[in-house]
Design a protein around this motif. Sequence first.
Motif, PDB file in Angstrom:
ATOM      1  N   GLY A 105     -15.545  10.716 -64.374  1.00  0.00           N
ATOM      2  CA  GLY A 105     -15.216  11.171 -63.033  1.00  0.00           C
ATOM      3  C   GLY A 105     -14.240  12.324 -62.979  1.00  0.00           C
ATOM      4  O   GLY A 105     -13.638  12.576 -61.932  1.00  0.00           O
ATOM      5  N   SER A 106     -14.067  13.022 -64.086  1.00  0.00           N
ATOM      6  CA  SER A 106     -13.118  14.126 -64.135  1.00  0.00           C
ATOM      7  C   SER A 106     -13.848  15.462 -64.221  1.00  0.00           C
ATOM      8  O   SER A 106     -15.059  15.538 -64.033  1.00  0.00           O
ATOM      9  CB  SER A 106     -12.163  13.936 -65.313  1.00  0.00           C
ATOM     10  N   SER A 107     -13.113  16.512 -64.546  1.00  0.00           N
ATOM     11  CA  SER A 107     -13.635  17.873 -64.547  1.00  0.00           C
ATOM     12  C   SER A 107     -13.790  18.395 -65.967  1.00  0.00           C
ATOM     13  O   SER A 107     -13.066  18.008 -66.879  1.00  0.00           O
ATOM     14  CB  SER A 107     -12.686  18.798 -63.768  1.00  0.00           C
ATOM     15  N   TYR A 108     -14.757  19.316 -66.147  1.00  0.00           N
ATOM     16  CA  TYR A 108     -14.875  20.019 -67.420  1.00  0.00           C
ATOM     17  C   TYR A 108     -13.571  20.733 -67.754  1.00  0.00           C
ATOM     18  O   TYR A 108     -13.212  20.865 -68.913  1.00  0.00           O
ATOM     19  CB  TYR A 108     -15.991  21.071 -67.343  1.00  0.00           C
ATOM     20  N   ASN A 109     -12.897  21.213 -66.732  1.00  0.00           N
ATOM     21  CA  ASN A 109     -11.702  22.019 -66.915  1.00  0.00           C
ATOM     22  C   ASN A 109     -10.419  21.213 -66.738  1.00  0.00           C
ATOM     23  O   ASN A 109      -9.400  21.735 -66.272  1.00  0.00           O
ATOM     24  CB  ASN A 109     -11.733  23.194 -65.938  1.00  0.00           C
ATOM     25  N   THR A 110     -10.489  19.939 -67.123  1.00  0.00           N
ATOM     26  CA  THR A 110      -9.310  19.080 -67.060  1.00  0.00           C
ATOM     27  C   THR A 110      -8.172  19.693 -67.885  1.00  0.00           C
ATOM     28  O   THR A 110      -8.364  20.061 -69.045  1.00  0.00           O
ATOM     29  CB  THR A 110      -9.644  17.677 -67.596  1.00  0.00           C
ATOM     30  N   ILE A 111      -7.014  19.791 -67.294  1.00  0.00           N
ATOM     31  CA  ILE A 111      -5.862  20.379 -67.971  1.00  0.00           C
ATOM     32  C   ILE A 111      -5.070  19.327 -68.740  1.00  0.00           C
ATOM     33  O   ILE A 111      -4.643  19.554 -69.873  1.00  0.00           O
ATOM     34  CB  ILE A 111      -4.948  21.088 -66.953  1.00  0.00           C
ATOM     35  N   ASP A 112      -4.888  18.152 -68.137  1.00  0.00           N
ATOM     36  CA  ASP A 112      -4.086  17.089 -68.741  1.00  0.00           C
ATOM     37  C   ASP A 112      -4.874  15.785 -68.669  1.00  0.00           C
ATOM     38  O   ASP A 112      -4.987  15.171 -67.608  1.00  0.00           O
ATOM     39  CB  ASP A 112      -2.757  16.950 -68.003  1.00  0.00           C
ATOM     40  N   MET A 113      -5.448  15.360 -69.791  1.00  0.00           N
ATOM     41  CA  MET A 113      -6.267  14.149 -69.814  1.00  0.00           C
ATOM     42  C   MET A 113      -5.468  12.911 -69.430  1.00  0.00           C
ATOM     43  O   MET A 113      -5.996  11.990 -68.802  1.00  0.00           O
ATOM     44  CB  MET A 113      -6.885  13.950 -71.204  1.00  0.00           C
ATOM     45  N   GLU A 114      -4.210  12.886 -69.792  1.00  0.00           N
ATOM     46  CA  GLU A 114      -3.405  11.692 -69.560  1.00  0.00           C
ATOM     47  C   GLU A 114      -3.176  11.448 -68.072  1.00  0.00           C
ATOM     48  O   GLU A 114      -3.168  10.301 -67.617  1.00  0.00           O
ATOM     49  CB  GLU A 114      -2.067  11.810 -70.293  1.00  0.00           C
ATOM     50  N   THR A 115      -3.004  12.511 -67.312  1.00  0.00           N
ATOM     51  CA  THR A 115      -2.688  12.357 -65.892  1.00  0.00           C
ATOM     52  C   THR A 115      -3.892  12.570 -64.976  1.00  0.00           C
ATOM     53  O   THR A 115      -3.906  12.065 -63.852  1.00  0.00           O
ATOM     54  CB  THR A 115      -1.578  13.343 -65.479  1.00  0.00           C
ATOM     55  N   GLU A 116      -4.902  13.302 -65.435  1.00  0.00           N
ATOM     56  CA  GLU A 116      -6.026  13.645 -64.569  1.00  0.00           C
ATOM     57  C   GLU A 116      -7.239  12.747 -64.760  1.00  0.00           C
ATOM     58  O   GLU A 116      -8.156  12.766 -63.940  1.00  0.00           O
ATOM     59  CB  GLU A 116      -6.433  15.104 -64.789  1.00  0.00           C
ATOM     60  N   VAL A 117      -7.281  11.982 -65.826  1.00  0.00           N
ATOM     61  CA  VAL A 117      -8.417  11.104 -66.105  1.00  0.00           C
ATOM     62  C   VAL A 117      -7.996   9.661 -65.898  1.00  0.00           C
ATOM     63  O   VAL A 117      -6.938   9.242 -66.385  1.00  0.00           O
ATOM     64  CB  VAL A 117      -8.927  11.297 -67.554  1.00  0.00           C
TER      65      VAL A 117
END
Length: 322
Positions: A105-117
């Motif tokens: 459910g996240s983005s290809y361009n996720t910057i921070d996996m820990e906080t955005e996923v």
Amino acid sequence: MAADVVSIGDSWLGYAIRKGLVEPINNAEEQDWNQKGEADSNGSVWGVPYRWGTVVIAYKKSKFKQHNLKPIQDWEDLWRPELAGKISMIDSPREVIGAVLKQLGSSYNTIDMETEVNGGREAVLNSFTQLQKQVQLFDSMNYLKSFGVGDVWVTVGWSSDVIPAAKRMSNVAVVVPKSGSSLWADLWAIPCATRFQTDRIGGRTRGPSPLIHQWFDFCLQSARSLPFRQEIIPGASPLFLENPAPEVLQDRNKKKPKLETNLVRGVAPPEILEKCEFLKPLSDKAVGDYQWLMSRVQRPRGGLLGNVLQRISTVLGLKSRF
């Protein structure tokens, strides 16, 4: 050395710029085809897109019907237990990890996996590990061959590859995942040939041709989008973005079976297209997350997947731990 313009994929453009392999397109602001597409209004124009498309999933309808399987609709379907070992996929690092991020459910361009996923980096690691077990073949050269001969029932790749191959097969469906996919673009760029010393005949030593802007104008004329709308050339013209409503074209070959797909004239439906993304350069934080991920993924003994993991580390500029 002799080329005035070359074709390059958008994902390689940044690399080509950093390595000095291409040069800016001068006087781009004076041309009718130029449009502001960069966040930096003072930045140079380095490429002119002439077609674009998306990553798609294709599956064999006959196999799915034979085994009473539900059709593929989204990325999460790649993780279905009944498809274990029945999938081939391009070995592009950003596409492999991108599919994992989209499944979460996240983005290809996720910057921070820990906080955005949801679930953080451990969730990404767990999903990626599961995907390894699902995919029989990671290989950008042979993934469609494996699909064509029936070694796998599902394949994931660029629409420019998949659509022509699927049209030559029977009982194949092609879908853009409903949660969105990655977008690709092929660009015209000017090689920086003048920095290379050569006495070979045809070598371009006096700068690019003064006619290149006319070539760009020609490629972006409305008439040039016709082959895309007729699905002769896979992908879509950049002009589609200005006039997204496809024309109703007469079918010149009514006897030819129509490919089952949710693509319309090479483009995803609007409700899916708005969820699609071009791949942006990885931030330093994202590179760190990728490095952490690679350091914890167990590499198989040999085989193509091991090569993929090695390639991911190489592309990121990371020292391999395997």
